[in-house]
Scaffold this motif. Sequence first.
Motif, PDB file in Angstrom:
ATOM      1  N   ASN A   1      -5.084 -15.822   9.437  1.00 55.84           N
ATOM      2  CA  ASN A   1      -4.365 -15.146  10.523  1.00 55.84           C
ATOM      3  C   ASN A   1      -4.079 -13.691  10.179  1.00 55.84           C
ATOM      4  OD1 ASN A   1      -3.417 -15.288  13.175  1.00 55.84           O
ATOM      5  ND2 ASN A   1      -1.306 -15.637  12.530  1.00 55.84           N
ATOM      6  N   GLN A   2      -4.955 -13.071   9.382  1.00 53.08           N
ATOM      7  CA  GLN A   2      -4.872 -11.635   9.089  1.00 53.08           C
ATOM      8  C   GLN A   2      -5.878 -10.933  10.005  1.00 53.08           C
ATOM      9  OE1 GLN A   2      -5.342 -10.863   4.877  1.00 53.08           O
ATOM     10  NE2 GLN A   2      -3.640 -12.195   4.326  1.00 53.08           N
ATOM     11  N   ARG A   3      -5.490 -10.720  11.230  1.00 52.45           N
ATOM     12  CA  ARG A   3      -6.454 -10.342  12.267  1.00 52.45           C
ATOM     13  C   ARG A   3      -6.272  -8.923  12.799  1.00 52.45           C
ATOM     14  NH1 ARG A   3      -5.686 -13.003  16.707  1.00 52.45           N
ATOM     15  NH2 ARG A   3      -3.662 -13.956  16.236  1.00 52.45           N
ATOM     16  N   LEU A   4      -5.316  -8.183  12.232  1.00 56.51           N
ATOM     17  CA  LEU A   4      -5.094  -6.802  12.662  1.00 56.51           C
ATOM     18  C   LEU A   4      -5.353  -5.879  11.471  1.00 56.51           C
ATOM     19  CD1 LEU A   4      -3.126  -4.142  13.031  1.00 56.51           C
ATOM     20  CD2 LEU A   4      -4.214  -5.040  15.073  1.00 56.51           C
ATOM     21  N   VAL A   5      -6.374  -5.062  11.566  1.00 62.17           N
ATOM     22  CA  VAL A   5      -6.676  -4.083  10.513  1.00 62.17           C
ATOM     23  C   VAL A   5      -6.070  -2.749  10.937  1.00 62.17           C
ATOM     24  CG1 VAL A   5      -8.475  -2.883   9.236  1.00 62.17           C
ATOM     25  CG2 VAL A   5      -8.800  -5.286   9.892  1.00 62.17           C
ATOM     26  N   TRP A   6      -5.084  -2.273  10.166  1.00 61.86           N
ATOM     27  CA  TRP A   6      -4.395  -1.025  10.468  1.00 61.86           C
ATOM     28  C   TRP A   6      -4.993   0.072   9.590  1.00 61.86           C
ATOM     29  CZ3 TRP A   6      -0.711   0.293  14.052  1.00 61.86           C
ATOM     30  CH2 TRP A   6      -0.049   1.514  13.883  1.00 61.86           C
ATOM     31  N   LEU A   7      -5.822   0.933  10.207  1.00 61.80           N
ATOM     32  CA  LEU A   7      -6.417   2.065   9.514  1.00 61.80           C
ATOM     33  C   LEU A   7      -5.454   3.243   9.620  1.00 61.80           C
ATOM     34  CD1 LEU A   7     -10.055   1.701  10.884  1.00 61.80           C
ATOM     35  CD2 LEU A   7      -9.340   1.312   8.524  1.00 61.80           C
ATOM     36  N   ALA A   8      -4.880   3.632   8.502  1.00 56.54           N
ATOM     37  CA  ALA A   8      -3.783   4.610   8.508  1.00 56.54           C
ATOM     38  C   ALA A   8      -4.241   5.955   7.963  1.00 56.54           C
ATOM     39  CB  ALA A   8      -2.611   4.089   7.676  1.00 56.54           C
ATOM     40  N   THR A   9      -4.119   7.002   8.765  1.00 57.13           N
ATOM     41  CA  THR A   9      -4.225   8.350   8.226  1.00 57.13           C
ATOM     42  C   THR A   9      -2.941   8.661   7.468  1.00 57.13           C
ATOM     43  OG1 THR A   9      -3.413   9.203  10.327  1.00 57.13           O
ATOM     44  CG2 THR A   9      -5.781   9.203  10.010  1.00 57.13           C
ATOM     45  N   ASP A  10      -3.046   9.619   6.537  1.00 55.52           N
ATOM     46  CA  ASP A  10      -1.897   9.912   5.666  1.00 55.52           C
ATOM     47  C   ASP A  10      -1.435   8.614   4.996  1.00 55.52           C
ATOM     48  OD1 ASP A  10       0.184  11.562   4.532  1.00 55.52           O
ATOM     49  OD2 ASP A  10       1.572  10.684   5.972  1.00 55.52           O
ATOM     50  N   TYR A  11      -2.409   7.843   4.535  1.00 56.71           N
ATOM     51  CA  TYR A  11      -2.153   6.495   4.026  1.00 56.71           C
ATOM     52  C   TYR A  11      -1.128   6.483   2.896  1.00 56.71           C
ATOM     53  CZ  TYR A  11      -3.206   2.309   1.205  1.00 56.71           C
ATOM     54  OH  TYR A  11      -3.128   1.167   0.444  1.00 56.71           O
ATOM     55  N   VAL A  12      -1.262   7.392   1.919  1.00 58.45           N
ATOM     56  CA  VAL A  12      -0.414   7.340   0.722  1.00 58.45           C
ATOM     57  C   VAL A  12       1.047   7.554   1.079  1.00 58.45           C
ATOM     58  CG1 VAL A  12       0.096   8.448  -1.489  1.00 58.45           C
ATOM     59  CG2 VAL A  12      -2.278   8.009  -0.828  1.00 58.45           C
ATOM     60  N   GLU A  13       1.338   8.603   1.881  1.00 52.97           N
ATOM     61  CA  GLU A  13       2.735   8.883   2.215  1.00 52.97           C
ATOM     62  C   GLU A  13       3.252   8.016   3.344  1.00 52.97           C
ATOM     63  OE1 GLU A  13       3.508  13.476   0.753  1.00 52.97           O
ATOM     64  OE2 GLU A  13       3.656  12.975   2.875  1.00 52.97           O
ATOM     65  N   SER A  14       2.451   7.847   4.410  1.00 50.86           N
ATOM     66  CA  SER A  14       2.961   7.138   5.585  1.00 50.86           C
ATOM     67  C   SER A  14       3.192   5.661   5.330  1.00 50.86           C
ATOM     68  CB  SER A  14       2.000   7.311   6.769  1.00 50.86           C
ATOM     69  OG  SER A  14       2.070   8.618   7.288  1.00 50.86           O
ATOM     70  N   THR A  15       2.367   5.054   4.484  1.00 49.00           N
ATOM     71  CA  THR A  15       2.513   3.611   4.222  1.00 49.00           C
ATOM     72  C   THR A  15       2.956   3.317   2.798  1.00 49.00           C
ATOM     73  OG1 THR A  15       0.283   3.125   3.392  1.00 49.00           O
ATOM     74  CG2 THR A  15       0.554   3.291   5.794  1.00 49.00           C
ATOM     75  N   GLU A  16       3.165   4.376   1.985  1.00 49.93           N
ATOM     76  CA  GLU A  16       3.445   4.211   0.555  1.00 49.93           C
ATOM     77  C   GLU A  16       2.353   3.375  -0.109  1.00 49.93           C
ATOM     78  OE1 GLU A  16       7.995   4.107  -0.329  1.00 49.93           O
ATOM     79  OE2 GLU A  16       7.715   2.917   1.507  1.00 49.93           O
ATOM     80  N   SER A  17       1.106   3.642   0.297  1.00 51.85           N
ATOM     81  CA  SER A  17      -0.079   2.940  -0.244  1.00 51.85           C
ATOM     82  C   SER A  17       0.047   1.433  -0.086  1.00 51.85           C
ATOM     83  CB  SER A  17      -0.305   3.313  -1.714  1.00 51.85           C
ATOM     84  OG  SER A  17      -0.507   4.704  -1.855  1.00 51.85           O
ATOM     85  N   SER A  18       0.563   1.012   1.036  1.00 49.83           N
ATOM     86  CA  SER A  18       0.791  -0.413   1.271  1.00 49.83           C
ATOM     87  C   SER A  18      -0.531  -1.184   1.360  1.00 49.83           C
ATOM     88  CB  SER A  18       1.563  -0.606   2.578  1.00 49.83           C
ATOM     89  OG  SER A  18       1.614  -1.981   2.938  1.00 49.83           O
ATOM     90  N   PRO A  19      -0.590  -2.376   0.772  1.00 51.61           N
ATOM     91  CA  PRO A  19      -1.784  -3.222   0.930  1.00 51.61           C
ATOM     92  C   PRO A  19      -1.932  -3.763   2.347  1.00 51.61           C
ATOM     93  CG  PRO A  19      -0.064  -4.424  -0.224  1.00 51.61           C
ATOM     94  CD  PRO A  19       0.414  -3.005  -0.111  1.00 51.61           C
ATOM     95  N   LEU A  20      -0.904  -3.582   3.186  1.00 47.09           N
ATOM     96  CA  LEU A  20      -0.972  -4.056   4.564  1.00 47.09           C
ATOM     97  C   LEU A  20      -1.568  -3.013   5.508  1.00 47.09           C
ATOM     98  CD1 LEU A  20       2.429  -5.957   4.794  1.00 47.09           C
ATOM     99  CD2 LEU A  20       0.165  -6.853   4.249  1.00 47.09           C
TER     100      LEU A  20
END
Length: 418
Positions: A229-248
């Motif tokens: 049920n991991q069906r949403l792939v979140w492609l994040a710009t500014d990945y390191v700061e905006s998501t704190e390099s989250s594995p999600l």
Amino acid sequence: RSPVFQRSARLAPVCSMWLLWLSVVPAASAGLDLANWMGQLQPILGNATLLDLSLPGTHDSMTYDLSDTLSDGYEGMGPVISNILHAVTPLVAGRFVREQGQTQGISITDMLNGGARFIDFRIMYTRGPDRAIGEKDWYCLHGCESQKKALEYLKDVRTWMDAHPQELVVLWASRHGNTGACGTDQYPDTTPQVRQAFFKQVQEVFGELLFNSTQRLNETSVLSLQKRNQRLVWLATDYVESTESSPLAVDAKSIDNQLVNSGHGLGAIKFLRQGGPKRRDSSAQNRFLLMSMAAGVAKEAIEAAAKIEFLPNVFGTHDKWRKECAATSGVPNMTFCPKYLMEWSLMTNFYNQKVIDMAYVEGAADLDVDFPNAIYLDAMDLGGLIRTGTATINPLEEGPVHGTDGFAYSATVIAATV
């Protein structure tokens, strides 16, 4: 496609018969359910990875619900100018600015129901529509900002995914489609804390649906993603700061975004004739191959449209500006000036349908001819079509005969992926 099996060693040979069926009868009568196509084709696609597939997608997906208020931080404008124009656009030329930014006319739910599985989700931290002062929040944008907060549209996606438990969605979050810009270059006048707070809200909306990127996309089957049920792939710009390099989330730098020459000239077919090898190379690097077939409008054309809209017709100046606008299209003998971005999109789609159909037909005999992991384009219509007629979408306007003509975009790309 024959032999379809060679597209990926993970795809079952039964897909040849399925695709033959789709190629000779309309999608509806063939039983293809665009709202549930990943679940329906699970016996064929289950062992493939997401990077083996080709997804229908939409460009500037949220522009169907723009306000008449210019967003803060709009591309090419500094914070001072943006703040000034944010306050005055609802009163001065707001509708014109909105019409130069609107590429879509149906809701995110209707896009998903029509088979779209790639969403171009553009966001900015800004004051709400019609507000010159007050607290900021995250809104969608393309020139003007959306009527509702960005989170509300994501909740619509979550509701849809809950109702369609086998479907995967890839969502790319950026300000203006730039994969590499970080920090305030990506999201002006924001702090890491503000960006991280938004991603926490994203996690609250999607929860367990978010793909865990400790697993590589090119090593994780569609069937595994459905089962987990991991069906949403979140492609994040500014990945390191905006998501704190989250594995999600997945770093949007992994997107290989190809801006091909769409529309008149059929330049996109050159790319698609090497689409198979390009997609396989990207997949081997765990990269997502994306191709834009969106309308490109020259600055001179927008300037001409603005002059016609706001300046008087003195000694035939409107005719002069129309000719200058039409000349930017590169279409021989074109004499009219599209007033809105949507009109440019419809004209581009008229040529796009030819390119998509050419690639589909040629790909039946040549496995190098193929689609990328996703195409994103303008003016997606109900039922998985792209609008190729002359009547704009949202607001639906009464147009001439063939004004609402369309091309079976989603069905063709889905058929090619199997």
